[in-house]
Design an enzyme around this catalytic site. Structure first.
Site, PDB file in Angstrom:
ATOM      1  N   HIS A 118      43.665  45.252  41.566  1.00 27.28           N
ATOM      2  CA  HIS A 118      44.433  46.477  41.289  1.00 27.28           C
ATOM      3  C   HIS A 118      45.135  47.011  42.533  1.00 27.28           C
ATOM      4  O   HIS A 118      46.036  47.845  42.418  1.00 27.28           O
ATOM      5  CB  HIS A 118      43.517  47.550  40.707  1.00 27.28           C
ATOM      6  CG  HIS A 118      42.953  47.184  39.381  1.00 27.28           C
ATOM      7  ND1 HIS A 118      43.738  46.907  38.291  1.00 27.28           N
ATOM      8  CD2 HIS A 118      41.668  47.004  38.966  1.00 27.28           C
ATOM      9  CE1 HIS A 118      42.970  46.600  37.257  1.00 27.28           C
ATOM     10  NE2 HIS A 118      41.713  46.641  37.643  1.00 27.28           N
TER      11      HIS A 118
ATOM     12  N   ARG B 291      38.632  40.992  46.684  1.00 26.44           N
ATOM     13  CA  ARG B 291      38.563  40.884  45.222  1.00 26.44           C
ATOM     14  C   ARG B 291      39.810  40.161  44.763  1.00 26.44           C
ATOM     15  O   ARG B 291      40.932  40.616  45.014  1.00 26.44           O
ATOM     16  CB  ARG B 291      38.477  42.247  44.533  1.00 26.44           C
ATOM     17  CG  ARG B 291      38.563  42.066  43.001  1.00 26.44           C
ATOM     18  CD  ARG B 291      38.074  43.238  42.206  1.00 26.44           C
ATOM     19  NE  ARG B 291      38.966  44.366  42.218  1.00 26.44           N
ATOM     20  CZ  ARG B 291      38.815  45.449  41.453  1.00 26.44           C
ATOM     21  NH1 ARG B 291      37.769  45.534  40.644  1.00 26.44           N
ATOM     22  NH2 ARG B 291      39.653  46.446  41.523  1.00 26.44           N
TER      23      ARG B 291
ATOM     24  N   ASP C 191      40.162  30.339  52.329  1.00 24.88           N
ATOM     25  CA  ASP C 191      40.847  29.646  53.426  1.00 24.88           C
ATOM     26  C   ASP C 191      41.454  30.640  54.426  1.00 24.88           C
ATOM     27  O   ASP C 191      41.598  30.334  55.609  1.00 24.88           O
ATOM     28  CB  ASP C 191      41.946  28.718  52.885  1.00 24.88           C
ATOM     29  CG  ASP C 191      41.370  27.450  52.236  1.00 24.88           C
ATOM     30  OD1 ASP C 191      40.171  27.177  52.460  1.00 24.88           O
ATOM     31  OD2 ASP C 191      42.115  26.763  51.518  1.00 24.88           O
TER      32      ASP C 191
ATOM     33  N   GLU D 224      31.287  44.255  34.051  1.00 23.97           N
ATOM     34  CA  GLU D 224      32.052  45.462  33.696  1.00 23.97           C
ATOM     35  C   GLU D 224      32.607  45.393  32.267  1.00 23.97           C
ATOM     36  O   GLU D 224      33.474  46.188  31.927  1.00 23.97           O
ATOM     37  CB  GLU D 224      33.187  45.688  34.706  1.00 23.97           C
ATOM     38  CG  GLU D 224      34.092  44.479  34.943  1.00 23.97           C
ATOM     39  CD  GLU D 224      35.172  44.715  35.995  1.00 23.97           C
ATOM     40  OE1 GLU D 224      35.378  45.855  36.441  1.00 23.97           O
ATOM     41  OE2 GLU D 224      35.827  43.713  36.380  1.00 23.97           O
TER      42      GLU D 224
ATOM     43  N   ASP E 194      35.739  50.131  34.187  1.00 23.61           N
ATOM     44  CA  ASP E 194      35.812  49.186  33.069  1.00 23.61           C
ATOM     45  C   ASP E 194      34.532  49.227  32.249  1.00 23.61           C
ATOM     46  O   ASP E 194      34.563  49.079  31.025  1.00 23.61           O
ATOM     47  CB  ASP E 194      36.090  47.772  33.581  1.00 23.61           C
ATOM     48  CG  ASP E 194      37.569  47.563  33.872  1.00 23.61           C
ATOM     49  OD1 ASP E 194      38.395  47.919  33.012  1.00 23.61           O
ATOM     50  OD2 ASP E 194      37.910  47.061  34.959  1.00 23.61           O
TER      51      ASP E 194
HETATM   52  C1  3PY Z   1      36.069  49.285  37.845  1.00 24.71           C
HETATM   53  O1  3PY Z   1      35.636  50.440  38.024  1.00 24.71           O
HETATM   54  O2  3PY Z   1      36.223  48.769  36.736  1.00 24.71           O
HETATM   55  C2  3PY Z   1      36.415  48.478  38.997  1.00 24.71           C
HETATM   56  O3  3PY Z   1      36.722  47.316  38.837  1.00 24.71           O
HETATM   57  C3  3PY Z   1      36.405  49.111  40.347  1.00 24.71           C
HETATM   58  O4  3PY Z   1      37.540  48.773  41.058  1.00 24.71           O
HETATM   59 MG    MG Z   2      37.219  46.805  36.881  1.00 23.60          MG
END
Ligand code: 3PY
Ligand code: MG
Length: 262
Positions: free
Chosen positions: A46, A71, A85, A147, A173
């Site tokens: 994100h 991430r 890498d 999540e 999420d």
């Molecule tokens: C979430 O809260 O879903 C996340 O992935 C945090 O960035």
């Molecule tokens: Mg998330």
């Protein structure tokens, strides 16, 4: 090979505090790294960050002892291998739903015979130093995110996947998965129960449990619960909160008709 200090801390049962980088910039990455976080996550899901930004941000973090974590945008081997890498010492993989997803993430992080990672650690070899090729499999952290509703159903099999070093809860999420508004720092009972269940499962399998937050209050709560890696906040969030606070305090000192700005 340079030691992964955060992974070592998790293996020894310690708690680490991290931060989240959403701004694609080497200067802000270096600024945040210099503040003393145990680890920083460069967010390519994100965050407003692409691979060229990452190539400036990882060396900026490397000016300190802060562990560089990335991430990736999705559970895809090509981007997982490319961030490794570039020198990532941990990879956070979003939206892992089941055992097969977790195994795919682990395989992309490990050289054969443990996985399918292709050899070519261009910057990682410089940052990691002598012995990188031989030790990378045990020094680099693979961190699937839990999540989604499907992940909650398959929790045990995800967490117990060999090669998983940590599980990161994405609280927003997770809230959506539970039919709640996408607010991460929440007291909603089903959310709190799911968080507790994920933590207990990580403990059962000896895997480090982590969670993303947007506040010191929730970070303290999760430290007390026994989470081992907690993201205290984001670069953009810290910036906005400080600016709002200062702007509000000086506006309040103005005559009333000038308090809303022009
Ligand atoms: C979430 O809260 O879903 C996340 O992935 C945090 O960035
Ligand atoms: Mg998330």
């Amino acid at each position: 090979m340079r030691k992964n200090r955060s992974l070592a801390a998790w293996r020894e049962g310690h708690t680490t505090i991290g931060g989240w980088l959403s701004i694609g910039n080497g200067y802000t990455a270096e600024l945040m790294a210099g503040l003393g976080f145990d680890w920083l996550c460069v967010d390519m899901q994100h965050g407003l960050i692409d691979y060229q930004d990452l190539l400036a941000m990882l060396p900026a973090i490397s000016t300190t002892d802060t562990t560089p974590i990335v991430r990736v945008p999705w559970n895809e081997a090509s981007i997982i291998m490319k961030v490794l890498d570039a020198g990532a010492y941990g990879v956070i993989v979003p939206m892992v739903n089941n055992r097969a997803d977790a195994e795919r993430a682990v395989a992309a992080c490990r050289y054969p015979p443990d996985g399918i990672r292709s050899f070519g650690p261009l910057r990682a070899g410089i940052y990691g130093g002598r012995g990188y090729g031989g030790q990378a499999n045990s020094e680099l952290a693979c961190i699937p995110m839990v999540e989604t509703a499907e992940a909650l159903e398959n929790l045990d099999e995800i967490v117990s996947t060999p090669g998983v070093d940590g599980i990161l809860i994405g609280p927003s999420d997770l809230a959506l998965a539970l039919g709640l508004p996408p607010v991460g720092d929440t007291d909603a009972a089903p959310h709190a129960e799911a968080v507790k269940r994920i933590l207990a499962c990580c403990r059962k399998h000896g895997v480090a449990a982590g969670i993303f937050t947007g506040s010191a209050a929730y970070t303290r709560r999760y430290i007390d619960m026994g989470f081992q890696f907690i993201s205290l906040g984001t670069d953009n969030g810290f910036l906005a909160r400080a600016a709002i606070q200062d702007l509000k305090s000086v506006r309040e000192a103005l005559p009333e008709r000038e308090q809303t700005g022009y």
